[in-house]
Design a protein around this motif. Sequence first.
Motif, PDB file in Angstrom:
ATOM      1  N   ASN A   1      -4.311   8.503   2.237  1.00 35.65           N
ATOM      2  CA  ASN A   1      -5.198   7.827   3.410  1.00 35.65           C
ATOM      3  C   ASN A   1      -5.587   9.023   4.384  1.00 35.65           C
ATOM      4  OD1 ASN A   1      -4.830   5.161   2.770  1.00 35.65           O
ATOM      5  ND2 ASN A   1      -2.766   4.863   4.013  1.00 35.65           N
ATOM      6  N   GLU A   2      -4.614   9.882   4.823  1.00 32.83           N
ATOM      7  CA  GLU A   2      -5.082  10.587   5.946  1.00 32.83           C
ATOM      8  C   GLU A   2      -3.698  11.534   6.471  1.00 32.83           C
ATOM      9  OE1 GLU A   2      -2.258   8.448   7.031  1.00 32.83           O
ATOM     10  OE2 GLU A   2      -3.747   7.044   7.658  1.00 32.83           O
TER      11      GLU A   2
ATOM     12  N   LEU B   1       0.420  -6.704   3.324  1.00 34.43           N
ATOM     13  CA  LEU B   1      -1.111  -6.797   3.527  1.00 34.43           C
ATOM     14  C   LEU B   1      -1.951  -6.550   2.209  1.00 34.43           C
ATOM     15  CD1 LEU B   1      -1.936  -4.493   7.024  1.00 34.43           C
ATOM     16  CD2 LEU B   1      -2.581  -6.766   6.043  1.00 34.43           C
TER      17      LEU B   1
ATOM     18  N   THR C   1      -8.937   1.950   6.535  1.00 33.57           N
ATOM     19  CA  THR C   1      -8.471   0.840   6.947  1.00 33.57           C
ATOM     20  C   THR C   1      -7.018   0.843   7.511  1.00 33.57           C
ATOM     21  OG1 THR C   1      -8.151   0.165   4.634  1.00 33.57           O
ATOM     22  CG2 THR C   1      -9.867  -0.843   5.515  1.00 33.57           C
ATOM     23  N   ALA C   2      -6.444   1.802   7.632  1.00 35.45           N
ATOM     24  CA  ALA C   2      -5.017   2.114   8.058  1.00 35.45           C
ATOM     25  C   ALA C   2      -5.169   2.826   9.389  1.00 35.45           C
ATOM     26  CB  ALA C   2      -4.308   3.113   6.806  1.00 35.45           C
ATOM     27  N   TYR C   3      -4.245   3.853   9.427  1.00 33.64           N
ATOM     28  CA  TYR C   3      -4.322   4.248  10.943  1.00 33.64           C
ATOM     29  C   TYR C   3      -5.490   4.533  11.677  1.00 33.64           C
ATOM     30  CZ  TYR C   3      -1.409   6.959  14.426  1.00 33.64           C
ATOM     31  OH  TYR C   3      -0.585   7.394  15.469  1.00 33.64           O
TER      32      TYR C   3
ATOM     33  N   PHE D   1      -4.197  -3.621   0.852  1.00 31.48           N
ATOM     34  CA  PHE D   1      -5.660  -3.094   0.764  1.00 31.48           C
ATOM     35  C   PHE D   1      -5.778  -2.502  -0.403  1.00 31.48           C
ATOM     36  CE2 PHE D   1      -8.031  -3.892   4.970  1.00 31.48           C
ATOM     37  CZ  PHE D   1      -7.029  -4.299   5.496  1.00 31.48           C
ATOM     38  N   MET D   2      -5.110  -1.896  -1.129  1.00 31.69           N
ATOM     39  CA  MET D   2      -5.145  -1.291  -2.334  1.00 31.69           C
ATOM     40  C   MET D   2      -4.536  -1.989  -3.270  1.00 31.69           C
ATOM     41  SD  MET D   2      -5.140   2.707  -1.136  1.00 31.69           S
ATOM     42  CE  MET D   2      -3.544   2.757  -0.001  1.00 31.69           C
TER      43      MET D   2
ATOM     44  N   ASP E   1       1.087  -1.285   0.011  1.00 27.11           N
ATOM     45  CA  ASP E   1      -0.015  -0.027  -0.015  1.00 27.11           C
ATOM     46  C   ASP E   1       1.003   1.301   0.037  1.00 27.11           C
ATOM     47  OD1 ASP E   1      -2.504  -1.377   0.344  1.00 27.11           O
ATOM     48  OD2 ASP E   1      -2.101  -1.977   2.246  1.00 27.11           O
ATOM     49  N   GLY E   2       1.874   1.190   0.732  1.00 26.25           N
ATOM     50  CA  GLY E   2       2.967   2.469   0.702  1.00 26.25           C
ATOM     51  C   GLY E   2       3.375   2.916  -0.622  1.00 26.25           C
TER      52      GLY E   2
ATOM     53  N   ASP F   1      -0.078  10.926   5.182  1.00 27.07           N
ATOM     54  CA  ASP F   1       0.128   9.728   4.597  1.00 27.07           C
ATOM     55  C   ASP F   1       1.408   9.197   5.523  1.00 27.07           C
ATOM     56  OD1 ASP F   1      -2.126   9.318   3.385  1.00 27.07           O
ATOM     57  OD2 ASP F   1      -1.241   9.762   1.157  1.00 27.07           O
ATOM     58  N   GLY F   2       1.626   9.355   6.502  1.00 31.12           N
ATOM     59  CA  GLY F   2       2.640   8.890   7.610  1.00 31.12           C
ATOM     60  C   GLY F   2       4.059   9.594   7.193  1.00 31.12           C
ATOM     61  N   LYS F   3       4.118  10.606   6.283  1.00 33.00           N
ATOM     62  CA  LYS F   3       5.159  11.357   5.799  1.00 33.00           C
ATOM     63  C   LYS F   3       5.116  12.717   5.917  1.00 33.00           C
ATOM     64  CE  LYS F   3       6.930   7.766   2.979  1.00 33.00           C
ATOM     65  NZ  LYS F   3       6.645   6.520   3.777  1.00 33.00           N
TER      66      LYS F   3
ATOM     67  N   LEU G   1       0.585   4.790  -2.070  1.00 33.64           N
ATOM     68  CA  LEU G   1       0.514   6.085  -1.544  1.00 33.64           C
ATOM     69  C   LEU G   1       1.694   6.968  -2.021  1.00 33.64           C
ATOM     70  CD1 LEU G   1       0.122   5.161   2.256  1.00 33.64           C
ATOM     71  CD2 LEU G   1      -1.646   6.046   0.807  1.00 33.64           C
TER      72      LEU G   1
ATOM     73  N   SER H   1     -10.756   5.676   1.946  1.00 35.71           N
ATOM     74  CA  SER H   1      -9.599   4.801   1.664  1.00 35.71           C
ATOM     75  C   SER H   1      -8.571   4.551   2.773  1.00 35.71           C
ATOM     76  CB  SER H   1      -8.770   5.092   0.534  1.00 35.71           C
ATOM     77  OG  SER H   1      -9.391   4.963  -0.774  1.00 35.71           O
TER      78      SER H   1
ATOM     79  N   ALA I   1      -6.721   1.585  13.381  1.00 38.10           N
ATOM     80  CA  ALA I   1      -6.204   1.273  14.454  1.00 38.10           C
ATOM     81  C   ALA I   1      -6.491   2.305  15.497  1.00 38.10           C
ATOM     82  CB  ALA I   1      -4.599   1.303  14.295  1.00 38.10           C
TER      83      ALA I   1
HETATM   84  N1  LIG Z   1      -0.752   2.231  14.172  1.00 35.52           N
HETATM   85  C1  LIG Z   1      -0.824   2.155  12.900  1.00 35.52           C
HETATM   86  O1  LIG Z   1      -1.694   1.320  12.297  1.00 35.52           O
HETATM   87  C2  LIG Z   1      -0.345   3.086  12.057  1.00 35.52           C
HETATM   88  C3  LIG Z   1       0.710   4.110  12.378  1.00 35.52           C
HETATM   89  C4  LIG Z   1       1.235   4.961  11.629  1.00 35.52           C
HETATM   90  C5  LIG Z   1       1.049   4.968  10.174  1.00 35.52           C
HETATM   91  N2  LIG Z   1      -0.110   3.891   9.804  1.00 35.52           N
HETATM   92  C6  LIG Z   1      -0.398   3.964   8.307  1.00 35.52           C
HETATM   93  O2  LIG Z   1       0.692   3.646   7.466  1.00 35.52           O
HETATM   94  C7  LIG Z   1       0.620   4.643   6.464  1.00 35.52           C
HETATM   95  C8  LIG Z   1       1.614   4.651   5.475  1.00 35.52           C
HETATM   96  O3  LIG Z   1       2.090   3.453   4.981  1.00 35.52           O
HETATM   97  P1  LIG Z   1       3.502   3.157   4.606  1.00 35.52           P
HETATM   98  O4  LIG Z   1       3.376   1.699   3.815  1.00 35.52           O
HETATM   99  O5  LIG Z   1       3.956   4.209   3.958  1.00 35.52           O
HETATM  100  O6  LIG Z   1       4.111   2.887   5.849  1.00 35.52           O
HETATM  101  P2  LIG Z   1       4.481   1.512   6.521  1.00 35.52           P
HETATM  102  O7  LIG Z   1       5.548   0.829   5.900  1.00 35.52           O
HETATM  103  O8  LIG Z   1       4.936   1.817   7.984  1.00 35.52           O
HETATM  104  O9  LIG Z   1       3.433   0.495   6.582  1.00 35.52           O
HETATM  105  C9  LIG Z   1       2.244   0.783   7.355  1.00 35.52           C
HETATM  106  C10 LIG Z   1       1.211  -0.194   7.085  1.00 35.52           C
HETATM  107  O10 LIG Z   1      -0.240   0.189   6.541  1.00 35.52           O
HETATM  108  C11 LIG Z   1      -0.922  -0.285   5.801  1.00 35.52           C
HETATM  109  N3  LIG Z   1      -1.746   0.439   5.052  1.00 35.52           N
HETATM  110  C12 LIG Z   1      -1.205   1.564   4.355  1.00 35.52           C
HETATM  111  N4  LIG Z   1      -2.316   2.196   3.805  1.00 35.52           N
HETATM  112  C13 LIG Z   1      -3.392   1.317   4.133  1.00 35.52           C
HETATM  113  C14 LIG Z   1      -4.777   1.547   3.712  1.00 35.52           C
HETATM  114  N5  LIG Z   1      -5.296   2.413   3.204  1.00 35.52           N
HETATM  115  N6  LIG Z   1      -5.542   0.405   4.220  1.00 35.52           N
HETATM  116  C15 LIG Z   1      -4.999  -0.413   5.019  1.00 35.52           C
HETATM  117  N7  LIG Z   1      -3.707  -0.619   5.420  1.00 35.52           N
HETATM  118  C16 LIG Z   1      -2.980   0.222   4.826  1.00 35.52           C
HETATM  119  C17 LIG Z   1       0.461  -0.962   4.920  1.00 35.52           C
HETATM  120  O11 LIG Z   1      -0.021  -1.875   4.272  1.00 35.52           O
HETATM  121  C18 LIG Z   1       1.238  -1.120   6.006  1.00 35.52           C
HETATM  122  O12 LIG Z   1       1.224  -2.680   6.295  1.00 35.52           O
HETATM  123  C19 LIG Z   1      -0.105   6.076   7.125  1.00 35.52           C
HETATM  124  O13 LIG Z   1      -0.897   6.406   5.908  1.00 35.52           O
HETATM  125  C20 LIG Z   1      -0.948   5.307   8.369  1.00 35.52           C
HETATM  126  O14 LIG Z   1      -2.339   5.055   7.691  1.00 35.52           O
HETATM  127  C21 LIG Z   1      -0.569   3.260  10.584  1.00 35.52           C
END
Ligand SMILES: NC(=O)c1ccc[n+]([C@@H]2O[C@H](COP(=O)([O-])OP(=O)(O)OC[C@H]3O[C@@H](n4cnc5c(N)ncnc54)[C@H](O)[C@@H]3O)[C@@H](O)[C@H]2O)c1
Length: 542
Positions: A385-386, A331, A426-428, A333-334, A306-307, A484-486, A310, A423, A431
């Motif tokens: 994402n967010e 994982l 299902t990510a942060y 999702f997308m 997914d990253g 998006d985590g960045k 993004l 979208s 959680a």
């Molecule tokens: N506690 C948490 O769950 C947490 C914490 C920080 C960031 N994130 C997520 O990580 C995302 C960044 O992803 P990355 O891959 O660059 O970082 P990363 O490599 O740290 O991966 C984060 C995980 O989030 C999953 N993910 C990303 N987008 C998703 C989506 N739309 N639906 C379901 N799962 C998703 C990825 O598959 C990966 O397993 C951020 O946008 C944020 O949503 C999650």
Amino acid sequence: MKPFLVMSLNQNIVNFTQFSWQDSFGNGDVNSLGANPENGSSLAQSEKAVEELLTQQTPMLATDDHLIEFSEALRTVAKALRGSAEGKALAQAEAAEWKRRYELERSKNQELLHKAPLNGVCADESSSKGMDHLAKSPRRHGQENGKSERYPLERICSHDLLQDGGESNSPNGCNNKLKRKASFKLSWGCKGQANDQHKKEIVSFESGNITTADRSSKQISLTWETNPQTVIIFTKPNSTSVRVLSVEMVRWLREHKGLNVYVEPRVKAELLSESSSFDFVQTWEDDKEISLLHPKVDLVITLGGDGTVLWAASMFKGPVPPIVPFSMGSLGFMTPFHSEQYRDCLEAVLKGPISITLRHRLQCHIIRDKARHDYETEENTLVLNEATIERGISSYLTNLECYCDNSFVTCVQGDGLILSTTSGSTAYSLAAGGSMVHPQVPGILFTPICPHSLSFRPLILPDHVTVRVQVPFNSRSSAWVSFDGKGRKQLEAGDALVCSIAPWPVSTACQVESTHDFLRSIHDGLHWNLRKTQSSDGPRDT
Ligand SMILES: NC(=O)c1ccc[n+]([C@@H]2O[C@H](COP(=O)([O-])OP(=O)(O)OC[C@H]3O[C@@H](n4cnc5c(N)ncnc54)[C@H](O)[C@@H]3O)[C@@H](O)[C@H]2O)c1
Ligand SMILES: Nc1ncnc2c1ncn2[C@@H]1O[C@H](COP(=O)(O)OP(=O)(O)OP(=O)(O)O)[C@@H](O)[C@H]1O
């Protein structure tokens, strides 16, 4: 205070102040002020009038601090307003030019369609490639099932918008010989329903009865009208399996499909280290250049998780070509496509029609308190994402004042707040306790992170609102926002983040269709509601 001066000023600025205060939150009705290009000059006149008025008055006393401050504020408002009206006028002129080109192209298409009703050829295809070629093509619009169908006038057709406007002078070969992007049309319809026209009027109220004529969101299908010619591939870095596949895929796309291929500079170097025969692969120099590529790229392919999707989406600050995401992460999702079957998948996608998921993005804008008088503000960031606002390294609770279209929502006291797209649900956001929402549901998720209150449940807001999150002046600490985590940025006291749905969604190709793919991802990815089935041998209702 001088009452006369205040009255005169008020007459001159009443509109200015209304506009500016609303607009800074992204909600102002710009049309009401800047609807025609003349407004630019009338606003300039008003600005001049304010200046004159200020200089004509009796000299101010040094003690008239309020008045001085007020007049400075007026000048700032007038300046901002003039800039905005000028921008609007430019945009309108540009829109008028596009409309003119659209009308011209449409009448040309209709004329050609009329001349060649048997093969159903799209006009710009015939002009660019010739009728013979088209007659042989297996995938002519309107020929499916042997029918000769005319285009519905309301269809959305990309080729009007995507004609290649100019050649880039990039040293890396961006000035290729391509003349235009492949054109496609989008159609909306439920399974088994032949309706392929999307009605704009969702709610009708004939004879005082409110009825919904259509759903706002439907399964969307993309049909190519001309063959895709150019793809861009984004790959997850530092992965051997991704690297091996990218070498194989680039070769296949070129040798079997005759496509132009763009890759990231890093990947081009990797490919050249494999073999010098990859010198046909094109790339770019900096990330700004890639956004100029949009008019030339028909399809984006991602190899990663997914990253990587993004990452690819973040490269496009405006419209994004359709993305075909291959799953090479844990994982996905997308990322519904299996990399082992990439040839079959890409054959199907390049042939079309394909179902797509239209994923909304949020456009996020930071307004700095210290720059509140500046017309130039920080660039918008688009997230798939967010946007997350959290306490960062601070050990204090965040204290975030939240407004929705200027109505106070709440004050977040906890670790922070997530403003997520559906979208990203299902990510942060998931959680942090947010709901999982189908990606095509239009809305903004408002999910607190570890709120220090028992009653703070997450919200889902409609897609038309603007959310503003502000660090109050009396906050004990600053906050941090990430996209998006960045790209983390600090928000100091008085700074605000403003988010609304962006006009440029990301379309991702579906393996089956949007709902099927979404359900598969929550079942396979999260093992959602997995439980051993209860056996039937036991007590029953009698
Ligand atoms: N506690 C948490 O769950 C947490 C914490 C920080 C960031 N994130 C997520 O990580 C995302 C960044 O992803 P990355 O891959 O660059 O970082 P990363 O490599 O740290 O991966 C984060 C995980 O989030 C999953 N993910 C990303 N987008 C998703 C989506 N739309 N639906 C379901 N799962 C998703 C990825 O598959 C990966 O397993 C951020 O946008 C944020 O949503 C999650
Ligand atoms: N082309 C790229 N250039 C730079 N960074 C990238 C690129 N593609 C992906 N990334 C970054 O690499 C990280 C991991 O990518 P991705 O999520 O795709 O793989 P993954 O973590 O193995 O997948 P999963 O999370 O499903 O296990 C992400 O933070 C993403 O932003």
